[in-house]
Design a protein around this motif. Sequence first.
Motif, PDB file in Angstrom:
ATOM      1  N   THR A 195       0.837  -1.209   0.000  1.00  0.00           N
ATOM      2  CA  THR A 195       0.000   0.000   0.000  1.00  0.00           C
ATOM      3  C   THR A 195       0.865   1.249   0.000  1.00  0.00           C
ATOM      4  O   THR A 195       0.599   2.218  -0.742  1.00  0.00           O
ATOM      5  CB  THR A 195      -0.918  -0.002   1.238  1.00  0.00           C
ATOM      6  OG1 THR A 195      -1.716  -1.180   1.231  1.00  0.00           O
ATOM      7  CG2 THR A 195      -1.826   1.217   1.238  1.00  0.00           C
ATOM      8  N   ASN A 198       2.496   1.844  -3.403  1.00  0.00           N
ATOM      9  CA  ASN A 198       1.566   2.384  -4.390  1.00  0.00           C
ATOM     10  C   ASN A 198       1.241   3.854  -4.135  1.00  0.00           C
ATOM     11  O   ASN A 198       1.039   4.624  -5.077  1.00  0.00           O
ATOM     12  CB  ASN A 198       0.267   1.566  -4.384  1.00  0.00           C
ATOM     13  CG  ASN A 198       0.460   0.186  -4.966  1.00  0.00           C
ATOM     14  OD1 ASN A 198       1.327  -0.032  -5.809  1.00  0.00           O
ATOM     15  ND2 ASN A 198      -0.318  -0.777  -4.496  1.00  0.00           N
ATOM     16  N   LEU A 199       1.189   4.233  -2.848  1.00  0.00           N
ATOM     17  CA  LEU A 199       0.879   5.626  -2.533  1.00  0.00           C
ATOM     18  C   LEU A 199       2.058   6.550  -2.853  1.00  0.00           C
ATOM     19  O   LEU A 199       1.875   7.637  -3.425  1.00  0.00           O
ATOM     20  CB  LEU A 199       0.492   5.760  -1.060  1.00  0.00           C
ATOM     21  CG  LEU A 199      -0.852   5.151  -0.656  1.00  0.00           C
ATOM     22  CD1 LEU A 199      -1.046   5.243   0.846  1.00  0.00           C
ATOM     23  CD2 LEU A 199      -2.009   5.864  -1.372  1.00  0.00           C
ATOM     24  N   ALA A 202       2.844   6.549  -6.914  1.00  0.00           N
ATOM     25  CA  ALA A 202       1.657   6.584  -7.777  1.00  0.00           C
ATOM     26  C   ALA A 202       1.973   7.158  -9.158  1.00  0.00           C
ATOM     27  O   ALA A 202       1.510   6.636 -10.183  1.00  0.00           O
ATOM     28  CB  ALA A 202       0.548   7.394  -7.093  1.00  0.00           C
ATOM     29  N   ARG A 203       2.768   8.215  -9.205  1.00  0.00           N
ATOM     30  CA  ARG A 203       3.078   8.830 -10.502  1.00  0.00           C
ATOM     31  C   ARG A 203       3.926   7.907 -11.373  1.00  0.00           C
ATOM     32  O   ARG A 203       3.728   7.832 -12.591  1.00  0.00           O
ATOM     33  CB  ARG A 203       3.817  10.146 -10.276  1.00  0.00           C
ATOM     34  CG  ARG A 203       2.948  11.210  -9.594  1.00  0.00           C
ATOM     35  CD  ARG A 203       3.704  12.515  -9.438  1.00  0.00           C
ATOM     36  NE  ARG A 203       2.873  13.524  -8.810  1.00  0.00           N
ATOM     37  CZ  ARG A 203       3.284  14.773  -8.544  1.00  0.00           C
ATOM     38  NH1 ARG A 203       4.522  15.139  -8.865  1.00  0.00           N
ATOM     39  NH2 ARG A 203       2.460  15.619  -7.968  1.00  0.00           N
ATOM     40  N   ARG A 206       1.713   5.164 -12.795  1.00  0.00           N
ATOM     41  CA  ARG A 206       0.900   5.657 -13.911  1.00  0.00           C
ATOM     42  C   ARG A 206       1.757   5.901 -15.152  1.00  0.00           C
ATOM     43  O   ARG A 206       1.305   5.650 -16.282  1.00  0.00           O
ATOM     44  CB  ARG A 206       0.204   6.958 -13.507  1.00  0.00           C
ATOM     45  CG  ARG A 206      -0.882   6.766 -12.459  1.00  0.00           C
ATOM     46  CD  ARG A 206      -1.474   8.097 -12.035  1.00  0.00           C
ATOM     47  NE  ARG A 206      -2.488   7.928 -10.999  1.00  0.00           N
ATOM     48  CZ  ARG A 206      -3.096   8.930 -10.381  1.00  0.00           C
ATOM     49  NH1 ARG A 206      -2.780  10.188 -10.711  1.00  0.00           N
ATOM     50  NH2 ARG A 206      -3.993   8.688  -9.447  1.00  0.00           N
ATOM     51  N   GLU A 211      -0.783  -0.015 -13.493  1.00  0.00           N
ATOM     52  CA  GLU A 211      -1.905  -0.025 -12.553  1.00  0.00           C
ATOM     53  C   GLU A 211      -2.487  -1.423 -12.389  1.00  0.00           C
ATOM     54  O   GLU A 211      -2.754  -1.871 -11.260  1.00  0.00           O
ATOM     55  CB  GLU A 211      -3.010   0.943 -12.999  1.00  0.00           C
ATOM     56  CG  GLU A 211      -2.614   2.395 -12.955  1.00  0.00           C
ATOM     57  CD  GLU A 211      -2.070   2.880 -14.287  1.00  0.00           C
ATOM     58  OE1 GLU A 211      -1.586   2.021 -15.075  1.00  0.00           O
ATOM     59  OE2 GLU A 211      -2.109   4.088 -14.523  1.00  0.00           O
ATOM     60  N   GLU A 214      -0.016  -3.767 -10.433  1.00  0.00           N
ATOM     61  CA  GLU A 214       0.033  -3.430  -9.007  1.00  0.00           C
ATOM     62  C   GLU A 214      -1.267  -3.811  -8.302  1.00  0.00           C
ATOM     63  O   GLU A 214      -1.253  -4.294  -7.169  1.00  0.00           O
ATOM     64  CB  GLU A 214       0.304  -1.926  -8.830  1.00  0.00           C
ATOM     65  CG  GLU A 214       1.683  -1.489  -9.257  1.00  0.00           C
ATOM     66  CD  GLU A 214       2.771  -2.110  -8.414  1.00  0.00           C
ATOM     67  OE1 GLU A 214       2.549  -2.308  -7.201  1.00  0.00           O
ATOM     68  OE2 GLU A 214       3.847  -2.415  -8.958  1.00  0.00           O
ATOM     69  N   THR A 215      -2.396  -3.593  -8.988  1.00  0.00           N
ATOM     70  CA  THR A 215      -3.687  -3.970  -8.399  1.00  0.00           C
ATOM     71  C   THR A 215      -3.771  -5.476  -8.187  1.00  0.00           C
ATOM     72  O   THR A 215      -4.231  -5.953  -7.143  1.00  0.00           O
ATOM     73  CB  THR A 215      -4.847  -3.516  -9.308  1.00  0.00           C
ATOM     74  OG1 THR A 215      -4.782  -2.092  -9.471  1.00  0.00           O
ATOM     75  CG2 THR A 215      -6.198  -3.897  -8.706  1.00  0.00           C
TER      76      THR A 215
END
Length: 283
Positions: A195, A198-199, A202-203, A206, A211, A214-215
């Motif tokens: 978590t 990913n936070l 994030a850039r 992307r 995405e 990672e999901t």
Amino acid sequence: MRKILTYLKSYKKECVLAPLFKLLEATFELFVPLVVASIVDTGIAGRDTGYILRMCGIMILLGIIGLACSVTAQYFAARAAVGFSTKLRYELFAHIQGLSFTELDQAGTSTMITRMTNDVNQVQSGVNLVLRLFMRSPFIVFGAMVMALTIDVKAAMVFVVTIPLLSVVVFGVMLISIPLYRRVQNALDQVLGKTRENLTGARVIRAFHREDEETEEFEQRNAALNGLQRFVGKLSGLMNPLTFIIINMAIVVLIYVGGVQVDTGVITQGEVVALVNYMSQIL
């Protein structure tokens, strides 16, 4: 463990008073079946309404005193547990601030966050439970057996058999569950770590269109944590049904033995009711 317990030094009074008031509550609770037995044997058998009302008043008084002792014990236990966790969290934060960058990277940020939040809260709950139940539970169990022995030795043999069986079930489930909870903790660290990645990234995720990957990875780790938690929860959940089965079977045997003893005139009907109440108190 000794290092952790040093944070309770400032709460010596609370650590003594909380179990003490719990023992007082348990003592008053052990007197209730005797009052019920006297109601059955003397009040109901003799149709003495005044005696029944007086004994009911004594039961209510015992209940009020026990409630007051329980609330007082909870106050002191909560005060000690919260103060303990506050000091522990402060010292843990100070220790983390003193770690080198290499040590921080080896431990991982997610692990540090888990230790500061979830782990400290778990220890706080553990201290609270120990102060309230560590002495009360054995006192109730063995106190009920001793009180049963004062009523009838033959019927009390049911307690002698039941208590070891309960101990095997409770400690068996605990011994199996503790290593599994460690695995749950590691799985939680992995979920928190993913978590945070990913936070903070994030850039970058992307920019490289990752995405979906990672999901999917997060869902895998979350599913592993969920599966472990469900399995450990089911295993821990076996404790209540197994203990209820043992206690209910013991009550059936106790009623049978008590009925035989009543027929032979060894004990009274009220004392059988008291024995059943003592067996129920073990839970």
